[in-house]
Design a protein around this motif. Structure first.
Motif, PDB file in Angstrom:
ATOM      1  N   ALA A   1       0.824  -1.204   0.000  1.00 37.23           N
ATOM      2  CA  ALA A   1       0.000   0.000   0.000  1.00 37.23           C
ATOM      3  C   ALA A   1       0.862   1.260   0.000  1.00 37.23           C
ATOM      4  O   ALA A   1       0.592   2.228  -0.724  1.00 37.23           O
ATOM      5  N   ALA A   2       1.921   1.259   0.811  1.00 40.00           N
ATOM      6  CA  ALA A   2       2.815   2.416   0.865  1.00 40.00           C
ATOM      7  C   ALA A   2       3.489   2.648  -0.482  1.00 40.00           C
ATOM      8  O   ALA A   2       3.636   3.795  -0.932  1.00 40.00           O
ATOM      9  N   ARG A   3       3.871   1.576  -1.140  1.00 40.23           N
ATOM     10  CA  ARG A   3       4.498   1.724  -2.453  1.00 40.23           C
ATOM     11  C   ARG A   3       3.518   2.320  -3.457  1.00 40.23           C
ATOM     12  O   ARG A   3       3.883   3.181  -4.266  1.00 40.23           O
ATOM     13  N   LEU A   4       2.269   1.871  -3.396  1.00 44.72           N
ATOM     14  CA  LEU A   4       1.253   2.435  -4.286  1.00 44.72           C
ATOM     15  C   LEU A   4       1.087   3.928  -4.050  1.00 44.72           C
ATOM     16  O   LEU A   4       1.029   4.724  -4.999  1.00 44.72           O
ATOM     17  N   LEU A   5       0.987   4.321  -2.806  1.00 47.26           N
ATOM     18  CA  LEU A   5       0.794   5.730  -2.496  1.00 47.26           C
ATOM     19  C   LEU A   5       1.972   6.572  -2.974  1.00 47.26           C
ATOM     20  O   LEU A   5       1.795   7.700  -3.441  1.00 47.26           O
ATOM     21  N   ARG A   6       3.157   6.006  -2.902  1.00 48.79           N
ATOM     22  CA  ARG A   6       4.340   6.758  -3.359  1.00 48.79           C
ATOM     23  C   ARG A   6       4.337   6.917  -4.881  1.00 48.79           C
ATOM     24  O   ARG A   6       4.666   7.992  -5.382  1.00 48.79           O
ATOM     25  N   VAL A   7       3.981   5.859  -5.620  1.00 47.03           N
ATOM     26  CA  VAL A   7       3.975   6.007  -7.077  1.00 47.03           C
ATOM     27  C   VAL A   7       2.832   6.909  -7.525  1.00 47.03           C
ATOM     28  O   VAL A   7       2.844   7.429  -8.640  1.00 47.03           O
ATOM     29  N   MET A   8       1.844   7.092  -6.663  1.00 40.64           N
ATOM     30  CA  MET A   8       0.772   8.029  -6.960  1.00 40.64           C
ATOM     31  C   MET A   8       1.186   9.473  -6.685  1.00 40.64           C
ATOM     32  O   MET A   8       0.395  10.392  -6.837  1.00 40.64           O
ATOM     33  N   GLY A   9       2.436   9.672  -6.250  1.00 40.56           N
ATOM     34  CA  GLY A   9       2.941  11.019  -6.080  1.00 40.56           C
ATOM     35  C   GLY A   9       2.939  11.516  -4.653  1.00 40.56           C
ATOM     36  O   GLY A   9       2.835  12.717  -4.418  1.00 40.56           O
ATOM     37  N   ASN A  10       3.065  10.600  -3.702  1.00 43.57           N
ATOM     38  CA  ASN A  10       2.962  10.991  -2.297  1.00 43.57           C
ATOM     39  C   ASN A  10       4.085  10.403  -1.470  1.00 43.57           C
ATOM     40  O   ASN A  10       3.917   9.407  -0.763  1.00 43.57           O
ATOM     41  N   PRO A  11       5.278  10.990  -1.533  1.00 43.04           N
ATOM     42  CA  PRO A  11       6.364  10.521  -0.688  1.00 43.04           C
ATOM     43  C   PRO A  11       6.067  10.825   0.775  1.00 43.04           C
ATOM     44  O   PRO A  11       5.282  11.721   1.076  1.00 43.04           O
ATOM     45  N   GLY A  12       6.666  10.098   1.648  1.00 41.26           N
ATOM     46  CA  GLY A  12       6.423  10.381   3.062  1.00 41.26           C
ATOM     47  C   GLY A  12       6.601   9.163   3.928  1.00 41.26           C
ATOM     48  O   GLY A  12       6.956   8.079   3.467  1.00 41.26           O
ATOM     49  N   ASP A  13       6.334   9.348   5.199  1.00 45.20           N
ATOM     50  CA  ASP A  13       6.472   8.296   6.192  1.00 45.20           C
ATOM     51  C   ASP A  13       5.138   7.590   6.354  1.00 45.20           C
ATOM     52  O   ASP A  13       4.142   8.208   6.733  1.00 45.20           O
ATOM     53  N   TYR A  14       5.102   6.301   6.067  1.00 40.68           N
ATOM     54  CA  TYR A  14       3.862   5.533   6.166  1.00 40.68           C
ATOM     55  C   TYR A  14       3.943   4.504   7.282  1.00 40.68           C
ATOM     56  O   TYR A  14       3.376   3.418   7.183  1.00 40.68           O
ATOM     57  N   ALA A  15       4.669   4.853   8.344  1.00 37.33           N
ATOM     58  CA  ALA A  15       4.841   3.911   9.449  1.00 37.33           C
ATOM     59  C   ALA A  15       3.520   3.542  10.105  1.00 37.33           C
ATOM     60  O   ALA A  15       3.352   2.425  10.594  1.00 37.33           O
ATOM     61  N   ASP A  16       2.572   4.482  10.135  1.00 38.06           N
ATOM     62  CA  ASP A  16       1.294   4.189  10.774  1.00 38.06           C
ATOM     63  C   ASP A  16       0.231   3.704   9.793  1.00 38.06           C
ATOM     64  O   ASP A  16      -0.896   3.427  10.175  1.00 38.06           O
ATOM     65  N   LEU A  17       0.602   3.593   8.527  1.00 41.48           N
ATOM     66  CA  LEU A  17      -0.323   3.055   7.524  1.00 41.48           C
ATOM     67  C   LEU A  17      -0.526   1.562   7.765  1.00 41.48           C
ATOM     68  O   LEU A  17       0.432   0.820   7.975  1.00 41.48           O
ATOM     69  N   GLN A  18      -1.767   1.134   7.757  1.00 40.24           N
ATOM     70  CA  GLN A  18      -2.081  -0.288   7.897  1.00 40.24           C
ATOM     71  C   GLN A  18      -2.341  -0.948   6.552  1.00 40.24           C
ATOM     72  O   GLN A  18      -2.038  -2.121   6.357  1.00 40.24           O
ATOM     73  N   GLY A  19      -2.905  -0.199   5.610  1.00 36.36           N
ATOM     74  CA  GLY A  19      -3.176  -0.754   4.293  1.00 36.36           C
ATOM     75  C   GLY A  19      -4.255   0.018   3.569  1.00 36.36           C
ATOM     76  O   GLY A  19      -4.717   1.069   4.015  1.00 36.36           O
ATOM     77  N   LEU A  20      -4.651  -0.514   2.409  1.00 41.40           N
ATOM     78  CA  LEU A  20      -5.693   0.070   1.580  1.00 41.40           C
ATOM     79  C   LEU A  20      -6.816  -0.932   1.386  1.00 41.40           C
ATOM     80  O   LEU A  20      -6.573  -2.138   1.291  1.00 41.40           O
ATOM     81  N   VAL A  21      -8.037  -0.429   1.312  1.00 42.92           N
ATOM     82  CA  VAL A  21      -9.191  -1.262   0.968  1.00 42.92           C
ATOM     83  C   VAL A  21      -9.741  -0.760  -0.359  1.00 42.92           C
ATOM     84  O   VAL A  21      -9.907   0.450  -0.562  1.00 42.92           O
ATOM     85  N   MET A  22     -10.008  -1.688  -1.275  1.00 42.02           N
ATOM     86  CA  MET A  22     -10.573  -1.345  -2.582  1.00 42.02           C
ATOM     87  C   MET A  22     -11.667  -2.349  -2.932  1.00 42.02           C
ATOM     88  O   MET A  22     -11.657  -3.486  -2.461  1.00 42.02           O
ATOM     89  N   PRO A  23     -12.601  -1.929  -3.796  1.00 40.61           N
ATOM     90  CA  PRO A  23     -13.627  -2.866  -4.254  1.00 40.61           C
ATOM     91  C   PRO A  23     -13.095  -3.736  -5.381  1.00 40.61           C
ATOM     92  O   PRO A  23     -12.194  -3.324  -6.124  1.00 40.61           O
ATOM     93  N   ARG A  24     -13.628  -4.938  -5.508  1.00 41.11           N
ATOM     94  CA  ARG A  24     -13.207  -5.821  -6.590  1.00 41.11           C
ATOM     95  C   ARG A  24     -14.076  -5.674  -7.824  1.00 41.11           C
ATOM     96  O   ARG A  24     -13.768  -6.259  -8.864  1.00 41.11           O
ATOM     97  N   GLY A  25     -15.136  -4.905  -7.759  1.00 41.33           N
ATOM     98  CA  GLY A  25     -16.035  -4.760  -8.898  1.00 41.33           C
ATOM     99  C   GLY A  25     -15.748  -3.509  -9.695  1.00 41.33           C
ATOM    100  O   GLY A  25     -14.610  -3.084  -9.850  1.00 41.33           O
TER     101      GLY A  25
END
Length: 309
Positions: A84-108
């Protein structure tokens, strides 16, 4: 992260980005023969592919920071912290994601995402919720966004402006849950430009709180916020970690209250209200630039059934 560093969230292009990805499916072979991938395109595609491999399908119980459990429902996937942190970074958001737990997305075919974080803030007293003024909070938030626009410009991203509350902050004391939503658009854009929304939900615990930040477009908020509310209801703090388990003689109390969660100030890392800045702007650009297989990778990730992959 203080208020001056706070990055406002603009999510108005998430649906168009996904649709563009579908359009690219039919032209990727032709583009491949003409345009080589850039390093950024390769990194983005790899990040999505790794996220797809690591994603966990619901129904599934997702453990969060040894504090709580998210009962992930059918039709949703959870992307773990590293991917999830890698995704957020390639989306243009560098930073510290130590408290990030993850991302939830729909499958549809729906187009939203939710960023799940746990902040070990300490016990947050909720007595200031009865006294806050929504107009004052909105003014402070706009001021913070103006400061953050300087950083956005350095990233090569269009500045944004706060349009107003999409849903005013409200706190449910019996459940210890905070909800609010802000609508945004590109600064100086026409009034009819599609607006983005970050729909923020917080669940308070004994030692900190879990935040679920839903990213969607304003027009989709009425239906998509139901997903955020359902996830909030499906979030359960572990026994001993619940808000009501607080022990005044032993537990750490946060130096700020609920209003600070809305303002984005008062804690070292309180950039939780809109942590991913202009990711949808970058997201759309990546779709345009990375036609070589990138659209296909995105759609495969969103719609695949891992059991049959």
């Amino acid at each position: 992260m203080g208020l001056g560093q706070h990055l406002g969230l603009h999510a108005g292009r998430i649906a168009s980005a996904a649709l563009l990805g579908a359009c690219l499916l039919g032209t990727s072979a032709q583009v491949r023969a003409q345009t080589p991938e850039s390093p950024a395109q390769t990194e983005a595609k790899t990040a999505w592919e790794e996220a797809g491999k690591a994603a966990v399908n619901g129904p599934h119980d997702v453990k969060l920071a040894n504090q709580a459990t998210l009962h992930l429902s059918e039709g949703k996937v959870f992307i773990p912290q590293q991917q999830a942190a890698r995704l957020l970074r390639v989306m243009g958001n560098p930073g510290d994601y130590a408290d990030l737990q993850g991302l939830v997305m729909p499958r549809g075919d729906e187009n939203w995402m939710a960023i799940v974080r746990y902040e070990k803030s300490g016990y947050i007293k909720d007595d200031d919720a009865k006294n806050w003024n929504a107009d004052d909070l909105l003014k402070s938030y706009r001021e913070g966004t103006e400061e953050a626009n300087q950083e956005r410009s350095k990233m090569g991203v269009t500045p944004i402006e706060i349009v107003g509350w999409a849903e005013q902050p409200h706190y449910t004391a019996s459940k210890h849950q905070l909800v609010w939503a802000m609508s945004t658009r590109d600064k100086g854009a026409p009034a009819d430009q599609p607006q983005g929304v970050n729909y923020n939900t917080y669940a308070l615990g004994r030692e900190g709180y879990v935040s679920l930040n839903l990213v969607t477009g304003l027009k989709d908020l009425p239906k998509d916020k139901v997903e955020a509310q359902n996830m909030l209801s499906a979030l359960e703090f572990d026994e001993g970690k619940r808000y009501q388990d607080f022990n005044a003689s032993t537990d750490h109390v946060a130096e700020y209250g609920l209003a600070a969660l809305v303002l984005g100030a008062g804690a070292k890392k309180l950039g939780l209200l809109a942590i991913i800045g202009a990711f949808v702007v970058k997201f759309a650009k990546l779709f345009i630039l990375a036609a070589v297989g990138f659209g296909a990778a995105i759609l495969k990730f969103f719609r695949r059934d891992k059991s049959g992959a």
